[in-house]
Design an enzyme around this catalytic site. Structure first.
Site, PDB file in Angstrom:
ATOM      1  N   HIS A 131      29.210  36.824  34.645  1.00 32.31           N
ATOM      2  CA  HIS A 131      29.361  37.681  35.829  1.00 32.31           C
ATOM      3  C   HIS A 131      28.462  38.908  35.763  1.00 32.31           C
ATOM      4  O   HIS A 131      28.346  39.524  34.699  1.00 32.31           O
ATOM      5  CB  HIS A 131      30.823  38.122  35.960  1.00 32.31           C
ATOM      6  CG  HIS A 131      31.787  36.986  36.021  1.00 32.31           C
ATOM      7  ND1 HIS A 131      32.500  36.565  34.917  1.00 32.31           N
ATOM      8  CD2 HIS A 131      32.149  36.168  37.032  1.00 32.31           C
ATOM      9  CE1 HIS A 131      33.260  35.529  35.257  1.00 32.31           C
ATOM     10  NE2 HIS A 131      33.073  35.259  36.529  1.00 32.31           N
ATOM     11  N   ASP A 163      29.551  40.165  31.697  1.00 31.65           N
ATOM     12  CA  ASP A 163      29.956  39.194  30.684  1.00 31.65           C
ATOM     13  C   ASP A 163      29.065  37.971  30.835  1.00 31.65           C
ATOM     14  O   ASP A 163      28.133  37.981  31.646  1.00 31.65           O
ATOM     15  CB  ASP A 163      31.470  38.884  30.760  1.00 31.65           C
ATOM     16  CG  ASP A 163      31.885  38.122  32.014  1.00 31.65           C
ATOM     17  OD1 ASP A 163      31.006  37.571  32.719  1.00 31.65           O
ATOM     18  OD2 ASP A 163      33.098  38.070  32.298  1.00 31.65           O
ATOM     19  N   SER A 203      35.618  33.808  41.187  1.00 37.67           N
ATOM     20  CA  SER A 203      35.593  35.094  40.466  1.00 37.67           C
ATOM     21  C   SER A 203      34.539  36.054  40.993  1.00 37.67           C
ATOM     22  O   SER A 203      34.643  37.258  40.765  1.00 37.67           O
ATOM     23  CB  SER A 203      35.343  34.858  38.978  1.00 37.67           C
ATOM     24  OG  SER A 203      34.111  34.205  38.783  1.00 37.67           O
TER      25      SER A 203
END
Ligand SMILES: *[C@@H]1O[C@H](CO)[C@@H](O)[C@H](O)[C@H]1NC(C)=O
Ligand SMILES: *[C@@H]1O[C@H](CO)[C@@H](O)[C@H](O)[C@H]1NC(C)=O
Length: 350
Positions: free
Chosen positions: A328, A325, A35
């Protein structure tokens, strides 16, 4: 022309030729990983590891949620821009793009994945071996589009970047019993390193010569991990940071080994640990106000679907936060990381 004039002319010409040759070009950025560098591949596969909805992407061009796990761009977007290429690196599976876009930049990354097949199984995302399969498919399309010569030139001179490994520890080893019952943490690192080595060797055989292997961040300082460390006063989880450091050390050794083993290749370790740690320890010197909790929702544990659109707790100004978040970084942090990577590890490819 006098003898002297002739010499000066010759020297000038030589100088020019050297300058032009010295301007080593990187015609494309080619990305593999999780990610940290996925730009939307997961939107196209059935997994819950997604971020193609608001408030993700609210500071991206057009306020568009692309599937990047941030409020805006991710580090590889900034790296592409720094090499004079496009300001974003599109996802290979994104139907909005085609081979003419991918010829200058493409990411095969998939949020939630890891070196280990067991990791990618957890959320049904793209395993690393399959990212390489997609890359082989990309090579075919690029050759069909540009012809063998031009395509091969791009594939040789492109910069290959990997960013992967955090999920193997946090989503897999420390969460599920299977790998923990098979391996000590040190053995597991060695197991992952073997996969990393094979991956770079495969890339080399397929034509890659400029390769940046990404290290892992101080993963004990991710807000999610701090939240679960309530016994430790929500400080960074030191044991996870130690694992990250020792894994990065081992990667450094691997990179040295690969440089000896692969003639004509230049492999570097791009280690995000020191810069991220510096930001987390001295957020105010970078203009951040908060690092222990993230911008989105309560900032303590939400990511993906839990980071819902109308959550009243979501912050107004993501630039005040290190993390977007619970797992991240914000775009602002991503930019600082990418700038540091460029200066410290990637400038030799400029
Ligand atoms: C790629 O997409 C662009 C715009 O959508 C289009 O003009 C172009 O023909 C496409 N190229 C290929 C090779 O499919
Ligand atoms: C992961 O799965 C692929 C496909 O089944 C297999 O080829 C590969 O060897 C596996 N990797 C490891 C390290 O077990």
């Amino acid at each position: 022309m006098s003898y002297l004039g002739m010499s000066i002319w010759l020297i000038l010409t030589l100088f020019l030729v050297l300058c032009l040759q010295g301007k080593a070009s990187v015609p494309a950025i080619i990305v593999f990983g999780d990610s940290s560098v996925d730009a939307g591949n997961n939107n196209q596969i059935p997994t819950i590891a997604r971020s193609n909805f608001e408030p993700y992407g609210r500071d991206f061009e057009g306020g568009r949620p692309t599937g990047r796990f941030s409020n805006g761009r991710i580090p590889t977007d900034f790296v592409s821009e720094a090499f004079g290429l496009k300001p974003t690196v599109p996802a290979y599976l994104d139907p909005a793009y085609n081979i003419s876009d991918f010829a200058v930049g493409v990411t095969f990354a998939s949020a939630g994945t890891g070196y280990d097949n067991v990791t990618s199984d957890v959320l049904d995302v793209i395993p690393l071996w399959k990212e390489l399969d997609y890359y082989k498919d990309y090579q075919k399309k690029l050759r069909a589009y540009l012809g063998d010569n031009k395509a091969n030139q791009i594939l040789t001179e492109a910069l290959y970047l990997t960013s992967i490994g955090t999920n193997d520890f946090l989503e897999n080893y420390y969460t599920l019993p299977r790998r923990r019952s098979q391996f000590s943490i040190d053995q597991y690192q060695v197991f992952l390193l073997g996969i990393a080595k094979k991956f770079v060797e495969n890339l080399y055989v397929l034509g890659a010569r400029k390769i940046s292997v990404g290290g892992i961040p101080p993963m004990g300082c991710l807000p999610l991990e701090r939240t679960t460390n309530f016994m430790g006063g929500s400080e960074c989880v030191e044991s996870y940071n130690n694992v990250a450091m020792s894994f990065n050390d081992k990667l450094k050794g691997l990179v040295e080994e690969l440089n000896k083993e692969l003639p004509g290749a230049r492999v570097v370790l791009s280690n995000p640990y020191p810069i991220v740690m510096q930001i987390v320890q001295k957020p105010s010197s970078y203009g951040f106000e908060d690092t222990a909790v993230a911008c989105c929702a309560t900032g303590m544990f939400e990511m993906g679907y839990a980071c819902a659109r109308r959550n009243p707790f979501t912050c107004m100004d993501a630039n005040k936060f290190v993390f977007w978040d619970s797992f991240h970084p914000t775009e602002k942090t991503n930019r600082i990381i990418a700038d540091h990577m460029m200066k410290t590890y990637l400038s030799s490819f400029l």
